[in-house]
Design an enzyme around this catalytic site. Structure first.
Site, PDB file in Angstrom:
ATOM      1  N   ARG A  51       0.782  -1.164   0.065  1.00 19.08           N
ATOM      2  CA  ARG A  51      -0.029   0.051  -0.056  1.00 19.08           C
ATOM      3  C   ARG A  51       0.913   1.078  -0.039  1.00 19.08           C
ATOM      4  O   ARG A  51       0.629   2.141  -0.616  1.00 19.08           O
ATOM      5  CB  ARG A  51      -0.851  -0.030   1.166  1.00 19.08           C
ATOM      6  CG  ARG A  51      -1.695   1.219   1.140  1.00 19.08           C
ATOM      7  CD  ARG A  51      -2.803   1.137   2.085  1.00 19.08           C
ATOM      8  NE  ARG A  51      -3.004   0.244   3.131  1.00 19.08           N
ATOM      9  CZ  ARG A  51      -2.327   0.370   4.440  1.00 19.08           C
ATOM     10  NH1 ARG A  51      -1.609   1.630   4.560  1.00 19.08           N
ATOM     11  NH2 ARG A  51      -2.333  -0.610   5.323  1.00 19.08           N
ATOM     12  N   TYR A 103     -16.354  16.319 -15.991  1.00 18.34           N
ATOM     13  CA  TYR A 103     -16.890  15.038 -16.006  1.00 18.34           C
ATOM     14  C   TYR A 103     -17.719  14.995 -15.109  1.00 18.34           C
ATOM     15  O   TYR A 103     -17.721  15.191 -14.131  1.00 18.34           O
ATOM     16  CB  TYR A 103     -15.689  13.843 -15.982  1.00 18.34           C
ATOM     17  CG  TYR A 103     -15.876  12.505 -15.677  1.00 18.34           C
ATOM     18  CD1 TYR A 103     -16.936  11.902 -16.643  1.00 18.34           C
ATOM     19  CD2 TYR A 103     -15.592  11.920 -14.448  1.00 18.34           C
ATOM     20  CE1 TYR A 103     -17.263  10.615 -16.146  1.00 18.34           C
ATOM     21  CE2 TYR A 103     -15.914  10.657 -14.370  1.00 18.34           C
ATOM     22  CZ  TYR A 103     -16.774   9.835 -15.332  1.00 18.34           C
ATOM     23  OH  TYR A 103     -17.313   8.671 -14.981  1.00 18.34           O
ATOM     24  N   ASP A 175      -7.114  19.208 -14.590  1.00 17.03           N
ATOM     25  CA  ASP A 175      -7.377  17.696 -15.304  1.00 17.03           C
ATOM     26  C   ASP A 175      -6.939  17.818 -16.595  1.00 17.03           C
ATOM     27  O   ASP A 175      -7.481  18.464 -17.632  1.00 17.03           O
ATOM     28  CB  ASP A 175      -8.818  17.567 -15.095  1.00 17.03           C
ATOM     29  CG  ASP A 175      -9.086  16.206 -15.412  1.00 17.03           C
ATOM     30  OD1 ASP A 175      -8.694  15.471 -16.382  1.00 17.03           O
ATOM     31  OD2 ASP A 175     -10.106  15.531 -15.009  1.00 17.03           O
ATOM     32  N   LYS A 200      -7.505   6.633 -19.367  1.00 18.58           N
ATOM     33  CA  LYS A 200      -7.736   7.344 -20.897  1.00 18.58           C
ATOM     34  C   LYS A 200      -6.522   7.187 -21.843  1.00 18.58           C
ATOM     35  O   LYS A 200      -5.944   6.150 -21.965  1.00 18.58           O
ATOM     36  CB  LYS A 200      -8.240   8.749 -21.035  1.00 18.58           C
ATOM     37  CG  LYS A 200      -9.378   8.854 -19.734  1.00 18.58           C
ATOM     38  CD  LYS A 200     -10.425   7.975 -20.001  1.00 18.58           C
ATOM     39  CE  LYS A 200     -11.755   8.121 -18.786  1.00 18.58           C
ATOM     40  NZ  LYS A 200     -12.510   7.141 -18.550  1.00 18.58           N
TER      41      LYS A 200
HETATM   42  O1  P1T Z   1     -13.001   6.890 -14.601  1.00 18.65           O
HETATM   43  P1  P1T Z   1     -11.624   7.387 -13.738  1.00 18.65           P
HETATM   44  O2  P1T Z   1     -10.420   6.910 -14.013  1.00 18.65           O
HETATM   45  O3  P1T Z   1     -12.101   7.485 -12.093  1.00 18.65           O
HETATM   46  O4  P1T Z   1     -11.439   9.072 -14.004  1.00 18.65           O
HETATM   47  C1  P1T Z   1     -12.304   9.902 -13.895  1.00 18.65           C
HETATM   48  C2  P1T Z   1     -12.430  11.114 -14.998  1.00 18.65           C
HETATM   49  C3  P1T Z   1     -11.685  12.249 -14.633  1.00 18.65           C
HETATM   50  N1  P1T Z   1     -11.667  13.218 -15.411  1.00 18.65           N
HETATM   51  C4  P1T Z   1     -11.893  13.263 -16.684  1.00 18.65           C
HETATM   52  C5  P1T Z   1     -11.708  14.381 -17.506  1.00 18.65           C
HETATM   53  C6  P1T Z   1     -12.502  11.990 -17.128  1.00 18.65           C
HETATM   54  O5  P1T Z   1     -12.910  12.146 -18.470  1.00 18.65           O
HETATM   55  C7  P1T Z   1     -12.767  11.096 -16.291  1.00 18.65           C
HETATM   56  C8  P1T Z   1     -13.512   9.740 -16.699  1.00 18.65           C
HETATM   57  N2  P1T Z   1     -14.499   9.921 -17.716  1.00 18.65           N
HETATM   58  C9  P1T Z   1     -15.241   9.036 -18.513  1.00 18.65           C
HETATM   59  C10 P1T Z   1     -15.386   7.776 -17.873  1.00 18.65           C
HETATM   60  C11 P1T Z   1     -15.795   9.490 -19.710  1.00 18.65           C
HETATM   61  O6  P1T Z   1     -16.350   8.530 -20.357  1.00 18.65           O
HETATM   62  O7  P1T Z   1     -15.771  10.688 -19.676  1.00 18.65           O
END
Ligand code: P1T
Length: 391
Positions: A51, A103, A175, A200
Site C-alpha cells: 500500500r 466529467y 485535469d 484514458k
Molecule cells: O474513470 P476514472 O479513471 O476514475 O476518471 C474519472 C475522470 C476524470 N477526469 C476526466 C476528464 C474524465 O474524463 C474521467 C472519466 N471519464 C469518463 C469515464 C468519460 O467517459 O468521460
C-alpha cells in the site's frame, strides 16, 4: 533519467524505466507482492508494504513525473480517487472554484461526497475569466479546471487563470486527461498540479482504471503521499505494468488520435445531419485562437449536435459498428457515446441543459484506426437515421 532535453517521444519510451538491477530485465517486472522481508525490525530495502510503495509502481510514478515535467507524481486506483486525494488536502471551511463543465463523476464527487466534509464549491463557466475572478473568496484554496472540458470541449486559459488564482493565494489544478502531456503542459503555463484519468490516453488500451497527480510543490506532495498510504486507493502491480507498457506508445498514439480527430471533425462539419461540431482544431471553435496558443495538438475528442432529438441520437448510436457505443475515451479503438444518458447522467438535468448537454449531443473518441473505415462507419450510421426519417 532527469534529462529535460529529451523530447516527449523519447521520454514516452524511456522515462522512469531502467533495466531491473537484479536480473537485467529490460521491462519492469510485475512485483506481485503485498509485503517485503526484513532481516531485523525496521531494516528494509525501501519497501515495507505494497500500500505504501511497490517496485512496479515506483518507476511508473517516476515516468509520469518526467513526462509532465514535474518533480513528483503519485498514482491512485482511479482518476476519481486521485481527485479525491487532492481535495482531501483541504480543511472544512475551505472553498473551491471549479469549472461548471466537468466529467459527471467529478461533479458528483465534489457535490455529493467532498461537500459533506464542509468544503464549499462554486461552479463557474471558467472560459470566462471574469466569472473565475468574481467567484474567488478569501477562503478559496483551489481552482479546479478541465480543459478542454468534458463533454463540451470549451477551453480554459490556464495561464490567465493561474495568475488570477495566485494573486488571491489559491492553487490551480488542471485535469489534463483529454490532452495528455504530449499536447498540453499545464505546469509550464503556471498551474500547480496536473491530474489525469490514466484510464484514458496515458494507458491508451482501455484495460486499466487508474489516476495520477503530478506537481512540483514538495510539501503538498508529502501530504498527498501521506494520503496515498493512509487512505490506500492504490493501483495493483499488474496495472502499473500495463500502464508502463502503454506509455511507450503515447506520443505516436496521440499523433494519430489527433490526425483522425481533425479529419472526422472536418467531415462531420460538412454533413447535412449535423447541426454543429465542437472540436478545438476547427477554425469555427469559439476559442480556436486559445487552442493554438495553449495546446500543441488538438486531440481526438469531438462532440457534435445531431439534427433531431433523442430518437435520432438513439438510432445513430445503435447503427454504428466500428465505433463502440461505450463510456470512456482515449483508447486505441474509437468510442462513441451519449453524454446525457451515459457519462454525464449524474449531473442534474437542469444544469445539463444550461451547459448544453442536450439529447442530440454526441461525443466521439477517435481511435487510431484507418480514417477511411471510421468515416465509412459514420456514413452508414447517418444513412440509418435518414432511412427512417424519409419513411
Ligand atoms: O474513470 P476514472 O479513471 O476514475 O476518471 C474519472 C475522470 C476524470 N477526469 C476526466 C476528464 C474524465 O474524463 C474521467 C472519466 N471519464 C469518463 C469515464 C468519460 O467517459 O468521460
Amino acid at each position: 533519467m532527469a534529462d529535460h532535453h529529451l523530447k516527449i517521444e523519447t521520454l514516452a519510451v524511456h522515462a522512469g524505466v531502467e533495466p531491473d538491477p537484479l536480473t537485467g530485465a529490460v521491462m519492469t517486472p510485475i512485483y506481485q507482492t503485498s509485503t517485503y522481508a526484513q532481516p531485523s525490525p525496521g531494516e528494509h530495502k525501501g519497501y515495507e508494504y505494497s500500500r505504501t510503495d511497490n517496485p512496479t509502481r515506483t518507476p511508473l510514478q517516476k515516468a509520469l513525473a518526467e513526462l509532465e515535467g514535474a518533480q513528483h507524481a503519485l498514482v491512485f486506483s482511479s482518476g476519481l480517487s486521485a481527485i479525491d486525494a487532492v481535495l482531501n488536502t483541504l480543511q472544512a471551511g475551505d472553498h473551491v472554484v471549479a469549472g461548471d463543465d466537468l466529467y459527471g463523476g467529478t461533479y458528483r464527487l465534489f457535490t455529493k461526497v467532498i461537500a459533506r466534509r464542509g468544503i464549499e464549491f462554486s461552479f463557474v463557466p471558467a472560459q470566462d475569466l471574469e466569472s473565475v475572478r468574481a467567484a474567488i473568496r478569501p477562503n478559496t484554496r483551489l481552482v479546479w479546471l478541465e480543459t478542454p472540458t468534458n463533454p463540451m470541449l470549451s477551453l480554459v486559459d490556464i495561464q490567465a487563470i493561474s495568475e488570477i488564482a495566485h494573486s488571491a493565494g489559491a492553487r490551480v489544478c488542471v485535469d489534463n486527461t483529454f490532452m495528455s502531456p504530449v499536447f498540453q503542459r499545464p505546469l509550464e503555463l503556471g498551474a500547480d498540479l496536473v491530474m489525469h484519468s490514466m484510464t484514458k490516453y496515458l494507458n491508451g488500451h482501455s484495460d486499466v482504471v487508474m489516476g495520477c497527480v503530478m506537481l512540483n510543490d514538495s510539501s503538498w506532495f508529502a501530504e498527498l503521499k501521506f494520503l496515498q498510504n493512509a487512505v490506500g486507493a492504490v493501483p495493483a502491480p499488474m496495472d502499473c505494468f500495463l500502464v508502463l507498457r502503454g506509455l511507450k506508445t503515447l506520443a505516436v498514439r496521440m499523433q494519430r488520435h489527433a490526425e483522425n480527430g481533425a479529419r472526422v471533425a472536418e467531415w462531420l462539419a460538412e454533413h447535412p445531419w449535423v447541426e454543429r461540431v465542437i472540436f478545438p482544431g476547427l477554425a469555427s471553435h469559439p476559442q480556436h485562437e486559445l487552442a493554438r496558443r495553449q495546446m500543441s495538438g488538438f486531440g481526438g475528442m469531438i462532440t457534435f449536435f445531431l439534427k433531431g432529438g433523442l430518437e435520432e441520437s438513439r438510432r445513430f448510436l445503435s447503427a454504428v459498428q466500428l465505433f463502440t457505443l461505450a463510456e470512456s475515451l482515449g483508447g486505441v479503438e474509437s468510442l462513441i457515446e451519449h453524454p446525457a444518458i451515459m457519462t454525464h447522467a449524474s449531473i442534474p438535468p437542469a444544469i445539463r441543459q444550461e451547459i448544453g448537454i442536450h439529447d442530440n449531443l454526441i461525443r466521439i473518441s477517435c481511435g487510431i484506426e484507418h480514417i477511411d473505415d471510421l468515416l465509412q462507419d459514420l456514413k452508414t450510421a447517418f444513412a440509418a437515421v435518414e432511412s427512417v426519417a424519409v419513411r
